[in-house]
Design a protein around this motif. Structure first.
Motif, PDB file in Angstrom:
ATOM      1  N   ILE A   1       0.840  -1.196   0.000  1.00 52.66           N
ATOM      2  CA  ILE A   1       0.000   0.000   0.000  1.00 52.66           C
ATOM      3  C   ILE A   1       0.875   1.247   0.000  1.00 52.66           C
ATOM      4  O   ILE A   1       1.820   1.352   0.789  1.00 52.66           O
ATOM      5  CB  ILE A   1      -0.920   0.011   1.239  1.00 52.66           C
ATOM      6  N   ASP A   2       0.573   2.191  -0.883  1.00 50.87           N
ATOM      7  CA  ASP A   2       1.246   3.483  -0.919  1.00 50.87           C
ATOM      8  C   ASP A   2       0.869   4.227   0.359  1.00 50.87           C
ATOM      9  O   ASP A   2      -0.310   4.485   0.609  1.00 50.87           O
ATOM     10  CB  ASP A   2       0.800   4.258  -2.158  1.00 50.87           C
ATOM     11  N   ARG A   3       1.845   4.565   1.187  1.00 55.28           N
ATOM     12  CA  ARG A   3       1.547   5.185   2.482  1.00 55.28           C
ATOM     13  C   ARG A   3       0.970   6.584   2.350  1.00 55.28           C
ATOM     14  O   ARG A   3       0.213   7.032   3.196  1.00 55.28           O
ATOM     15  CB  ARG A   3       2.803   5.222   3.349  1.00 55.28           C
ATOM     16  N   LYS A   4       1.310   7.291   1.273  1.00 54.14           N
ATOM     17  CA  LYS A   4       0.818   8.655   1.110  1.00 54.14           C
ATOM     18  C   LYS A   4      -0.621   8.680   0.590  1.00 54.14           C
ATOM     19  O   LYS A   4      -1.473   9.371   1.136  1.00 54.14           O
ATOM     20  CB  LYS A   4       1.731   9.429   0.158  1.00 54.14           C
ATOM     21  N   THR A   5      -0.893   7.925  -0.469  1.00 55.40           N
ATOM     22  CA  THR A   5      -2.222   7.967  -1.100  1.00 55.40           C
ATOM     23  C   THR A   5      -3.152   6.874  -0.598  1.00 55.40           C
ATOM     24  O   THR A   5      -4.341   6.903  -0.894  1.00 55.40           O
ATOM     25  CB  THR A   5      -2.094   7.811  -2.617  1.00 55.40           C
ATOM     26  N   ARG A   6      -2.610   5.876   0.099  1.00 57.18           N
ATOM     27  CA  ARG A   6      -3.351   4.708   0.588  1.00 57.18           C
ATOM     28  C   ARG A   6      -3.887   3.833  -0.543  1.00 57.18           C
ATOM     29  O   ARG A   6      -4.819   3.062  -0.350  1.00 57.18           O
ATOM     30  CB  ARG A   6      -4.463   5.109   1.545  1.00 57.18           C
ATOM     31  N   GLU A   7      -3.306   3.959  -1.732  1.00 58.67           N
ATOM     32  CA  GLU A   7      -3.684   3.103  -2.847  1.00 58.67           C
ATOM     33  C   GLU A   7      -3.000   1.750  -2.703  1.00 58.67           C
ATOM     34  O   GLU A   7      -1.840   1.675  -2.285  1.00 58.67           O
ATOM     35  CB  GLU A   7      -3.252   3.715  -4.183  1.00 58.67           C
ATOM     36  N   ILE A   8      -3.710   0.704  -3.053  1.00 56.40           N
ATOM     37  CA  ILE A   8      -3.107  -0.626  -3.081  1.00 56.40           C
ATOM     38  C   ILE A   8      -2.354  -0.740  -4.395  1.00 56.40           C
ATOM     39  O   ILE A   8      -2.952  -0.641  -5.470  1.00 56.40           O
ATOM     40  CB  ILE A   8      -4.174  -1.720  -2.962  1.00 56.40           C
ATOM     41  N   ILE A   9      -1.047  -0.908  -4.329  1.00 59.64           N
ATOM     42  CA  ILE A   9      -0.259  -0.992  -5.557  1.00 59.64           C
ATOM     43  C   ILE A   9       0.132  -2.426  -5.883  1.00 59.64           C
ATOM     44  O   ILE A   9       0.677  -2.695  -6.946  1.00 59.64           O
ATOM     45  CB  ILE A   9       0.998  -0.097  -5.495  1.00 59.64           C
ATOM     46  N   GLY A  10      -0.135  -3.347  -4.974  1.00 66.78           N
ATOM     47  CA  GLY A  10       0.142  -4.752  -5.238  1.00 66.78           C
ATOM     48  C   GLY A  10      -0.581  -5.643  -4.260  1.00 66.78           C
ATOM     49  O   GLY A  10      -0.904  -5.234  -3.142  1.00 66.78           O
ATOM     50  N   GLY A  11      -0.872  -6.858  -4.712  1.00 67.19           N
ATOM     51  CA  GLY A  11      -1.545  -7.814  -3.850  1.00 67.19           C
ATOM     52  C   GLY A  11      -1.317  -9.231  -4.329  1.00 67.19           C
ATOM     53  O   GLY A  11      -1.009  -9.462  -5.502  1.00 67.19           O
ATOM     54  N   TYR A  12      -1.450 -10.177  -3.412  1.00 71.21           N
ATOM     55  CA  TYR A  12      -1.253 -11.579  -3.750  1.00 71.21           C
ATOM     56  C   TYR A  12      -1.983 -12.429  -2.714  1.00 71.21           C
ATOM     57  O   TYR A  12      -1.993 -12.092  -1.531  1.00 71.21           O
ATOM     58  CB  TYR A  12       0.240 -11.913  -3.769  1.00 71.21           C
ATOM     59  N   LEU A  13      -2.616 -13.514  -3.156  1.00 71.81           N
ATOM     60  CA  LEU A  13      -3.302 -14.457  -2.262  1.00 71.81           C
ATOM     61  C   LEU A  13      -2.540 -15.764  -2.243  1.00 71.81           C
ATOM     62  O   LEU A  13      -2.305 -16.358  -3.299  1.00 71.81           O
ATOM     63  CB  LEU A  13      -4.721 -14.741  -2.753  1.00 71.81           C
ATOM     64  N   ALA A  14      -2.158 -16.223  -1.059  1.00 73.52           N
ATOM     65  CA  ALA A  14      -1.415 -17.485  -0.960  1.00 73.52           C
ATOM     66  C   ALA A  14      -1.162 -17.819   0.503  1.00 73.52           C
ATOM     67  O   ALA A  14      -1.831 -17.315   1.392  1.00 73.52           O
ATOM     68  CB  ALA A  14      -0.098 -17.384  -1.714  1.00 73.52           C
ATOM     69  N   ASP A  15      -0.153 -18.630   0.720  1.00 72.98           N
ATOM     70  CA  ASP A  15       0.265 -18.968   2.080  1.00 72.98           C
ATOM     71  C   ASP A  15       1.204 -17.872   2.595  1.00 72.98           C
ATOM     72  O   ASP A  15       1.388 -16.851   1.953  1.00 72.98           O
ATOM     73  CB  ASP A  15       0.932 -20.343   2.106  1.00 72.98           C
ATOM     74  N   ARG A  16       1.828 -18.110   3.733  1.00 76.79           N
ATOM     75  CA  ARG A  16       2.713 -17.104   4.340  1.00 76.79           C
ATOM     76  C   ARG A  16       4.179 -17.485   4.149  1.00 76.79           C
ATOM     77  O   ARG A  16       4.982 -17.419   5.061  1.00 76.79           O
ATOM     78  CB  ARG A  16       2.371 -16.960   5.826  1.00 76.79           C
ATOM     79  N   SER A  17       4.538 -17.845   2.941  1.00 79.11           N
ATOM     80  CA  SER A  17       5.891 -18.318   2.655  1.00 79.11           C
ATOM     81  C   SER A  17       6.740 -17.240   1.971  1.00 79.11           C
ATOM     82  O   SER A  17       6.234 -16.200   1.549  1.00 79.11           O
ATOM     83  CB  SER A  17       5.826 -19.545   1.749  1.00 79.11           C
ATOM     84  N   ARG A  18       8.017 -17.538   1.858  1.00 82.47           N
ATOM     85  CA  ARG A  18       8.946 -16.659   1.157  1.00 82.47           C
ATOM     86  C   ARG A  18       8.542 -16.511  -0.311  1.00 82.47           C
ATOM     87  O   ARG A  18       8.631 -15.434  -0.887  1.00 82.47           O
ATOM     88  CB  ARG A  18      10.355 -17.227   1.275  1.00 82.47           C
ATOM     89  N   GLN A  19       8.068 -17.612  -0.920  1.00 82.51           N
ATOM     90  CA  GLN A  19       7.652 -17.574  -2.319  1.00 82.51           C
ATOM     91  C   GLN A  19       6.478 -16.613  -2.517  1.00 82.51           C
ATOM     92  O   GLN A  19       6.397 -15.918  -3.526  1.00 82.51           O
ATOM     93  CB  GLN A  19       7.267 -18.973  -2.818  1.00 82.51           C
ATOM     94  N   SER A  20       5.587 -16.550  -1.554  1.00 80.22           N
ATOM     95  CA  SER A  20       4.457 -15.628  -1.639  1.00 80.22           C
ATOM     96  C   SER A  20       4.933 -14.182  -1.542  1.00 80.22           C
ATOM     97  O   SER A  20       4.438 -13.307  -2.255  1.00 80.22           O
ATOM     98  CB  SER A  20       3.440 -15.925  -0.549  1.00 80.22           C
ATOM     99  N   ALA A  21       5.892 -13.918  -0.666  1.00 85.64           N
ATOM    100  CA  ALA A  21       6.460 -12.576  -0.570  1.00 85.64           C
ATOM    101  C   ALA A  21       7.136 -12.195  -1.885  1.00 85.64           C
ATOM    102  O   ALA A  21       7.032 -11.052  -2.348  1.00 85.64           O
ATOM    103  CB  ALA A  21       7.460 -12.506   0.580  1.00 85.64           C
TER     104      ALA A  21
END
Length: 118
Positions: free
Chosen positions: A60-80
């Protein structure tokens, strides 16, 4: 759907028809050049009667609060990695990422990382 009395197929058709009616134009606002401050975080929810835990990864862009990226998955390094790779290239180059101390962030975006305890 028990509450509303509609079938799964009716609901799916309803959603598909509403989606088809939405205009497909994306309006992108110009952003000033320079450092981009983003907050990376994830939240989880259950699927299928609490049998599968899924994480929603967000940048999330901290200034505008726009979501600039997203991903649905587990909590792994590959997901990051998938979250980071999904950001526009220019955003990855100039971003400073604020996040918590999750190990996946340390290994994937370490050169852009600043830790925040928010």
């Amino acid at each position: 759907m028990r509450v509303t009395g509609v079938s799964c197929s009716w609901l799916q058709n309803y959603v598909n028809n509403k989606l088809a009616a939405v205009l497909r134009q994306v309006k992108v606002s110009d952003k000033p050049k320079g450092k981009l401050l983003i907050k990376c975080d994830q939240m989880w929810y259950f699927l299928f009667s609490k049998t599968i835990k899924v994480y929603i990864w967000l940048a999330i862009d901290r200034k505008t609060r726009e979501i600039i990226g997203g991903y649905l998955a587990d909590r792994s390094r590959q997901s990051a990695q998938k979250l980071w790779a999904g950001l526009p290239g220019v955003d990855r180059q100039c971003a400073v990422a604020y996040t918590h101390f999750w190990e996946s962030y340390k290994t994937v975006i370490r050169e852009h990382l600043i830790y925040a305890s928010e």
